[in-house]
Scaffold this motif. Structure first.
Motif, PDB file in Angstrom:
ATOM      1  N   GLY A  41     -51.632  53.603  12.560  1.00 35.91           N
ATOM      2  CA  GLY A  41     -52.779  53.855  13.531  1.00 35.91           C
ATOM      3  C   GLY A  41     -53.321  52.424  13.947  1.00 35.91           C
ATOM      4  N   ILE A  42     -52.827  51.593  14.373  1.00 37.22           N
ATOM      5  CA  ILE A  42     -53.135  50.219  14.602  1.00 37.22           C
ATOM      6  C   ILE A  42     -53.057  49.962  16.215  1.00 37.22           C
ATOM      7  N   ASP A  43     -53.927  49.489  16.755  1.00 36.64           N
ATOM      8  CA  ASP A  43     -53.829  49.134  18.147  1.00 36.64           C
ATOM      9  C   ASP A  43     -53.203  48.087  18.427  1.00 36.64           C
ATOM     10  N   HIS A  44     -52.171  47.958  19.408  1.00 35.35           N
ATOM     11  CA  HIS A  44     -51.391  46.659  19.975  1.00 35.35           C
ATOM     12  C   HIS A  44     -52.247  45.660  20.209  1.00 35.35           C
ATOM     13  N   ALA A  45     -53.511  45.864  20.503  1.00 36.40           N
ATOM     14  CA  ALA A  45     -54.387  44.635  20.960  1.00 36.40           C
ATOM     15  C   ALA A  45     -54.837  43.907  19.734  1.00 36.40           C
ATOM     16  N   GLU A  46     -54.696  44.443  18.604  1.00 36.91           N
ATOM     17  CA  GLU A  46     -54.770  43.677  17.181  1.00 36.91           C
ATOM     18  C   GLU A  46     -53.572  42.628  16.843  1.00 36.91           C
ATOM     19  N   MET A  47     -52.699  42.542  17.468  1.00 40.84           N
ATOM     20  CA  MET A  47     -51.436  41.869  17.293  1.00 40.84           C
ATOM     21  C   MET A  47     -51.752  40.578  18.166  1.00 40.84           C
ATOM     22  N   GLN A  48     -51.390  39.458  17.196  1.00 43.54           N
ATOM     23  CA  GLN A  48     -51.358  38.098  17.752  1.00 43.54           C
ATOM     24  C   GLN A  48     -49.859  37.682  17.786  1.00 43.54           C
ATOM     25  N   VAL A  49     -49.550  37.415  19.212  1.00 42.46           N
ATOM     26  CA  VAL A  49     -48.238  37.075  19.310  1.00 42.46           C
ATOM     27  C   VAL A  49     -48.093  35.284  19.658  1.00 42.46           C
ATOM     28  N   ARG A  50     -47.342  34.814  18.892  1.00 44.12           N
ATOM     29  CA  ARG A  50     -46.901  33.281  19.017  1.00 44.12           C
ATOM     30  C   ARG A  50     -45.670  33.066  19.484  1.00 44.12           C
ATOM     31  N   VAL A  51     -45.335  32.632  20.736  1.00 40.34           N
ATOM     32  CA  VAL A  51     -44.105  32.267  21.233  1.00 40.34           C
ATOM     33  C   VAL A  51     -43.753  30.783  21.387  1.00 40.34           C
ATOM     34  N   THR A  52     -42.834  30.446  20.837  1.00 45.22           N
ATOM     35  CA  THR A  52     -42.374  28.928  20.825  1.00 45.22           C
ATOM     36  C   THR A  52     -41.004  29.050  21.427  1.00 45.22           C
ATOM     37  N   ILE A  53     -41.067  28.238  22.695  1.00 47.79           N
ATOM     38  CA  ILE A  53     -39.853  27.910  23.748  1.00 47.79           C
ATOM     39  C   ILE A  53     -39.301  26.682  23.410  1.00 47.79           C
ATOM     40  N   GLY A  54     -37.989  26.672  23.006  1.00 46.72           N
ATOM     41  CA  GLY A  54     -37.277  25.206  22.770  1.00 46.72           C
ATOM     42  C   GLY A  54     -36.469  24.835  23.930  1.00 46.72           C
ATOM     43  N   VAL A  55     -36.779  24.027  24.776  1.00 47.13           N
ATOM     44  CA  VAL A  55     -36.059  23.436  26.078  1.00 47.13           C
ATOM     45  C   VAL A  55     -36.022  22.003  26.018  1.00 47.13           C
ATOM     46  N   GLN A  56     -35.000  21.241  26.721  1.00 43.53           N
ATOM     47  CA  GLN A  56     -34.953  19.797  26.715  1.00 43.53           C
ATOM     48  C   GLN A  56     -36.088  19.132  27.523  1.00 43.53           C
ATOM     49  N   ASP A  57     -36.762  20.052  28.246  1.00 44.78           N
ATOM     50  CA  ASP A  57     -37.853  19.206  29.191  1.00 44.78           C
ATOM     51  C   ASP A  57     -38.970  20.285  29.047  1.00 44.78           C
ATOM     52  N   PRO A  58     -39.667  20.425  28.036  1.00 50.05           N
ATOM     53  CA  PRO A  58     -40.867  21.148  27.775  1.00 50.05           C
ATOM     54  C   PRO A  58     -41.991  21.324  28.768  1.00 50.05           C
ATOM     55  N   GLU A  59     -42.151  20.090  29.583  1.00 48.99           N
ATOM     56  CA  GLU A  59     -43.153  20.140  30.488  1.00 48.99           C
ATOM     57  C   GLU A  59     -42.691  20.800  31.602  1.00 48.99           C
ATOM     58  N   ARG A  60     -41.669  21.411  31.822  1.00 49.93           N
ATOM     59  CA  ARG A  60     -41.288  22.126  33.059  1.00 49.93           C
ATOM     60  C   ARG A  60     -41.381  23.685  32.673  1.00 49.93           C
ATOM     61  N   VAL A  61     -41.747  24.193  31.687  1.00 49.88           N
ATOM     62  CA  VAL A  61     -41.892  25.385  31.409  1.00 49.88           C
ATOM     63  C   VAL A  61     -43.564  25.785  31.444  1.00 49.88           C
ATOM     64  N   ASP A  62     -43.674  26.588  32.397  1.00 52.86           N
ATOM     65  CA  ASP A  62     -44.899  27.369  32.715  1.00 52.86           C
ATOM     66  C   ASP A  62     -45.379  28.563  31.792  1.00 52.86           C
ATOM     67  N   CYS A  63     -45.897  28.268  30.810  1.00 53.31           N
ATOM     68  CA  CYS A  63     -46.124  28.903  29.604  1.00 53.31           C
ATOM     69  C   CYS A  63     -47.159  29.961  30.027  1.00 53.31           C
ATOM     70  N   ASP A  64     -47.910  29.928  30.979  1.00 54.79           N
ATOM     71  CA  ASP A  64     -48.690  31.178  31.440  1.00 54.79           C
ATOM     72  C   ASP A  64     -47.673  32.422  32.163  1.00 54.79           C
ATOM     73  N   VAL A  65     -46.734  31.777  32.739  1.00 51.43           N
ATOM     74  CA  VAL A  65     -45.776  32.891  33.317  1.00 51.43           C
ATOM     75  C   VAL A  65     -45.061  33.553  32.442  1.00 51.43           C
ATOM     76  N   VAL A  66     -44.398  32.764  31.261  1.00 53.94           N
ATOM     77  CA  VAL A  66     -43.880  33.287  30.019  1.00 53.94           C
ATOM     78  C   VAL A  66     -44.793  34.328  29.214  1.00 53.94           C
ATOM     79  N   ALA A  67     -46.152  33.928  29.205  1.00 54.61           N
ATOM     80  CA  ALA A  67     -46.945  35.035  28.472  1.00 54.61           C
ATOM     81  C   ALA A  67     -47.115  36.098  29.102  1.00 54.61           C
TER      82      ALA A  67
END
Length: 120
Positions: free
Chosen positions: A45-71
């Protein structure tokens, strides 16, 4: 209230011709998500909104990832995405194209409910 990690999923994704780090990252996240089916929420009986999701993306050029789009691709929870050095770039010397490979680790956390449930 403290949180406990309840899920850890990994995935890989690539962009073979567009050299798009965000596209590779999104594909890695989708790969990881397709490995999971979380029935815990409805069972407790837990609401999904209570879940904290942390995503770590590994790429050779991290600055080129738009993290907001991925989120925005994450269907549940409160998402935080960060890109770090990792993944793999494969250079095609003949064509000059860089093939981008991304890895993703998705961690899901819930409030610590220790002591609120008893095994029967």
């Amino acid at each position: 209230m403290t949180e406990k990690r309840i899920i850890l999923e990994m995935g890989t994704g690539n962009d073979l011709y567009g050299q798009d780090y965000t596209k590779a990252a999104r594909r890695a996240v989708q790969d990881a998500l397709h490995h999971s089916s979380i029935t815990l929420f409805s069972m407790l009986g837990i609401d999904h909104a209570e879940m904290q999701v942390r995503v770590t993306i590994g790429v050779q050029d991290p600055e080129r990832v738009d993290c907001d789009v991925v989120a925005a691709d994450l269907p549940r929870g409160r998402a935080q995405v960060r890109a770090v050095k990792g993944g793999l770039d494969i250079e095609d010397a003949d064509s000059g194209i860089k093939h981008v490979v991304a890895t993703a680790a998705i961690e899901a956390f819930l409030p610590d409910l220790s002591g609120q449930y008893k095994l029967s």
